[in-house]
Write an enzyme that holds these catalytic residues in place. Sequence first.
Site, PDB file in Angstrom:
ATOM      1  N   ARG A 149      -2.295   4.733  -0.744  1.00  0.00           N
ATOM      2  CA  ARG A 149      -2.221   6.153  -0.416  1.00  0.00           C
ATOM      3  C   ARG A 149      -0.890   6.680  -0.948  1.00  0.00           C
ATOM      4  O   ARG A 149       0.090   5.930  -1.054  1.00  0.00           O
ATOM      5  CB  ARG A 149      -2.290   6.370   1.091  1.00  0.00           C
ATOM      6  CG  ARG A 149      -3.570   5.878   1.761  1.00  0.00           C
ATOM      7  CD  ARG A 149      -3.492   6.132   3.269  1.00  0.00           C
ATOM      8  NE  ARG A 149      -4.704   5.735   3.961  1.00  0.00           N
ATOM      9  CZ  ARG A 149      -4.903   4.547   4.539  1.00  0.00           C
ATOM     10  NH1 ARG A 149      -3.919   3.638   4.511  1.00  0.00           N
ATOM     11  NH2 ARG A 149      -6.031   4.249   5.142  1.00  0.00           N
ATOM     12  N   LYS A 173      -1.675   3.730   7.875  1.00  0.00           N
ATOM     13  CA  LYS A 173      -1.901   4.640   8.995  1.00  0.00           C
ATOM     14  C   LYS A 173      -1.777   3.884  10.315  1.00  0.00           C
ATOM     15  O   LYS A 173      -2.146   2.723  10.421  1.00  0.00           O
ATOM     16  CB  LYS A 173      -3.290   5.266   8.884  1.00  0.00           C
ATOM     17  CG  LYS A 173      -3.418   6.290   7.771  1.00  0.00           C
ATOM     18  CD  LYS A 173      -4.761   6.985   7.819  1.00  0.00           C
ATOM     19  CE  LYS A 173      -4.849   8.101   6.792  1.00  0.00           C
ATOM     20  NZ  LYS A 173      -6.156   8.795   6.841  1.00  0.00           N
ATOM     21  N   HIS A 273      -8.573   0.536   5.620  1.00  0.00           N
ATOM     22  CA  HIS A 273      -9.478   1.352   6.429  1.00  0.00           C
ATOM     23  C   HIS A 273      -9.745   0.674   7.764  1.00  0.00           C
ATOM     24  O   HIS A 273     -10.074  -0.523   7.804  1.00  0.00           O
ATOM     25  CB  HIS A 273     -10.821   1.561   5.708  1.00  0.00           C
ATOM     26  CG  HIS A 273     -10.750   2.516   4.573  1.00  0.00           C
ATOM     27  ND1 HIS A 273     -11.692   2.563   3.563  1.00  0.00           N
ATOM     28  CD2 HIS A 273      -9.856   3.496   4.273  1.00  0.00           C
ATOM     29  CE1 HIS A 273     -11.376   3.501   2.704  1.00  0.00           C
ATOM     30  NE2 HIS A 273     -10.273   4.083   3.109  1.00  0.00           N
TER      31      HIS A 273
END
Length: 301
Positions: A149, A173, A273
């Site tokens: 990212r 994240k 993810h």
Amino acid sequence: MSAADRWNIGGFVTSLTASAANTVSAYQRDVRLFADWVERHGVKSPNQVTKAHIRSYVAFLTTSKLARRSISRKKAALGRYFGWLSRNGKVKVDPTLGVKTPSDKGRLPKVLTTEQLRALLERHPEDHPRWRHLRDDAVVEMLYGSGLRVSELCSLDVDSVDSRRGVVRVMGKGNKERQVPVSKPSIEAIRDWVKARHELVGDEEPAAQSSRADELALFLNHRGRRITPRDVRRLIDDRAVSPTHPHALRHTFATHLLDNGADLRTVQELLGHADVATTQRYTHVSKERLKTAYGASHPRA
């Protein structure tokens, strides 16, 4: 009592300890917008909100021609908020339960063409200094070669890349750390860039203004500061042959892996993810690419 006290948005934000900063910011904004909207309709506190209010708000967002994905995110934010209130005994019933948003078939991730990818990897604008060519080479190689990212790339430090083992340590994240393989072209590009990096940190003025975080940063901008997502978008714009978002390199990374037989769970882990359903989108892209290739190449298609 102020609106902030009535809705206790600050307390909700404080509870989101496992969420990324961008997610927290978006949820805070979404809940505040809902509170403003519903107060205009006479509702002054969260315990007065009913399922009918949530449905009306979703309908309002839909008629405002907001993207379906945005509506889904706003509904998810309200779900997190009222779920938090319910667990803490602030509301008796979560009014978001059972409320559906418009079905979102969603757009498939955009994958770069060979020409677009080659331009990003090889194009060197003539008016840029050598250090910028080297930095931008390394940035693009990392985005495509490791599927990072943009926020992850910007947060890399000099010691994040282990060139001997061929991996990069990434903080994703929710502050979840993972290790991702680094391609040989990426390692070579980073080595070349690090040799030229002193041109930005060696000047007295930028160094005096820089912070410890800037000194540790792998990628710097022209002011000797840690590179920002805006800097990355700008360098992609400078190299692209057509309008391209930096995230397209991550999409291309994932799709190329699946095209060449990589396991879905492996791609999920590489991308960081939390839910495999997010990664599943790339299998649809890969299948569409196979259909296109079949239609263009097979004489009986």
